[in-house]
Scaffold this active site. Structure first.
Site, PDB file in Angstrom:
ATOM      1  N   TRP A   1      44.347  35.541  41.972  1.00 10.76           N
ATOM      2  CA  TRP A   1      43.842  36.388  43.058  1.00 10.76           C
ATOM      3  C   TRP A   1      44.073  35.737  44.420  1.00 10.76           C
ATOM      4  CZ3 TRP A   1      42.759  40.473  45.485  1.00 10.76           C
ATOM      5  CH2 TRP A   1      41.783  40.533  46.496  1.00 10.76           C
TER       6      TRP A   1
ATOM      7  N   ASP B   1      33.643  40.733  33.917  1.00 11.69           N
ATOM      8  CA  ASP B   1      34.202  40.094  35.102  1.00 11.69           C
ATOM      9  C   ASP B   1      34.790  38.734  34.732  1.00 11.69           C
ATOM     10  OD1 ASP B   1      34.946  39.342  37.616  1.00 11.69           O
ATOM     11  OD2 ASP B   1      32.937  38.841  38.295  1.00 11.69           O
TER      12      ASP B   1
ATOM     13  N   HIS C   1      34.047  43.633  37.870  1.00 11.38           N
ATOM     14  CA  HIS C   1      33.619  42.749  38.950  1.00 11.38           C
ATOM     15  C   HIS C   1      32.697  43.478  39.920  1.00 11.38           C
ATOM     16  CE1 HIS C   1      33.779  39.408  41.718  1.00 11.38           C
ATOM     17  NE2 HIS C   1      34.229  40.189  42.696  1.00 11.38           N
TER      18      HIS C   1
ATOM     19  N   ASP D   1      29.927  38.547  44.664  1.00  3.38           N
ATOM     20  CA  ASP D   1      31.200  38.078  45.186  1.00  3.38           C
ATOM     21  C   ASP D   1      30.933  37.175  46.397  1.00  3.38           C
ATOM     22  OD1 ASP D   1      34.331  38.862  44.895  1.00  3.38           O
ATOM     23  OD2 ASP D   1      33.842  38.764  47.021  1.00  3.38           O
ATOM     24  N   TRP D   2      31.665  37.354  47.516  1.00  2.35           N
ATOM     25  CA  TRP D   2      31.446  36.514  48.692  1.00  2.35           C
ATOM     26  C   TRP D   2      30.059  36.705  49.287  1.00  2.35           C
ATOM     27  CZ3 TRP D   2      32.554  32.588  51.828  1.00  2.35           C
ATOM     28  CH2 TRP D   2      33.717  31.861  51.587  1.00  2.35           C
TER      29      TRP D   2
END
Length: 296
Positions: A159, A245, A274, A118-119
């Protein structure tokens, strides 16, 4: 800047989180991190994304530490036990980069294996590209380094709008909705622990709008430069994406084709949503250990 610090009482008796807290001052803010395993071993840097924190890696850290690796797992500013600026405009892509680099400098980390999702990938991949001499390997699960030149998945747009405009931002429910398995009540409590109320959630709400989605985004040029380095990256590069995901699907193949160090690696598709650290933590951790055992 104005910031909040989550009371320690919120983190008492968390399930499967027996780790000793450590703290560093980064630009006047307190960043929390875990430091497990042999202190003299080459470090594995595990970077979480949104809206999680180092709790996400709780099942993986002991497996990697038991294999003889030092594991560093920070809470990004705005998350976990780290300080949380209350103004959403206090968060930028570059500020997160600066905070992380400050931590690496203070801990004098080198010979790093990056593990990111993710980030954690948006930050970690650029961190590695901008400091290639400090990193020896990269493992990416459900992550990417976008430049704004690619088509954005519809799921991400939904999102982003939710994070910015929704009157509520139920962190544990968000995480639970992006895993295959159902989180237990103690696990949901742990994910909600950093955020006593909405004032603490500015960092979590900020992240989606900081993702470069247009070619003229403030972070675009730096990310393009990072890609020019990654396209020459010959050190071990492993992808461990999940099979469920919708946001990052296909990113593993994209990186395998563009990054030389991915050639010949035993890339894996793990079972999960995810947050694959919740669905396949043991397989994920063993993939990291196996890569390091083979390569070094």
């Amino acid at each position: 800047m104005d910031y909040l610090r989550t009371p320690d009482s919120r983190f008492e008796r968390l399930l499967d989180y027996p780790f000793t807290p450590h703290y560093a001052d980064v630009g006047g803010l307190r960043m929390h991190y875990l430091d497990e395993g042999p202190a003299d071993a080459a470090p594995i840097l595990m970077l979480h994304g949104e809206p999680s924190w180092s709790y996400l890696y709780r099942h993986m850290i002991p497996i990697c530490a038991a294999a003889g690796h030092r594991v560093i797992a920070p809470d990004l500013i705005g998350f976990g036990k780290s300080d949380k600026p209350t103004d959403i405009n206090a968060y930028s892509y570059q500020s997160h980069m600066d905070w992380l680099l400050s931590l690496l400098d203070q801990l004098q980390l080198s010979n790093i294996t990056l593990v990111c999702q993710d980030w954690g990938s948006l930050l970690g991949l650029r961190l590695a590209a901008e400091n290639p001499d400090r990193f020896r390997a990269i493992v990416v699960g459900n992550g990417m380094l976008p430049t704004g030149d690619q088509k954005v998945p519809a799921a991400f747009q939904l999102w982003k709008n939710f994070a910015i405009y929704s009157p509520i931002f139920p962190v544990s429910r968000i995480i639970n909705s992006a895993t295959f398995r159902k989180l237990g009540p103690d696990e949901r409590r742990a994910y909600d622990a950093p955020f006593p109320n909405r004032q603490y959630k500015a960092g979590a709400r900020a992240f989606p709008k900081l993702v470069p989605v247009t070619p003229d985004d403030p972070a675009t040029e730096a990310n393009r430069s990072a890609w020019r380095i990654l396209e020459t990256w010959k050190k071990p590069f492993l992808t461990t994406f999940s099979n469920g995901d919708p946001i990052t699907r296909g990113g593993d193949k994209y990186m395998q084709e563009r990054i030389p160090g991915a050639a010949g690696q035993p890339h894996q598709t793990l079972v999960g949503g995810h947050f694959l650290q919740e669905d396949s933590p043991v397989v994920f951790a063993r993939a990291i250990n196996d890569l390091l055992a083979r390569s070094f």
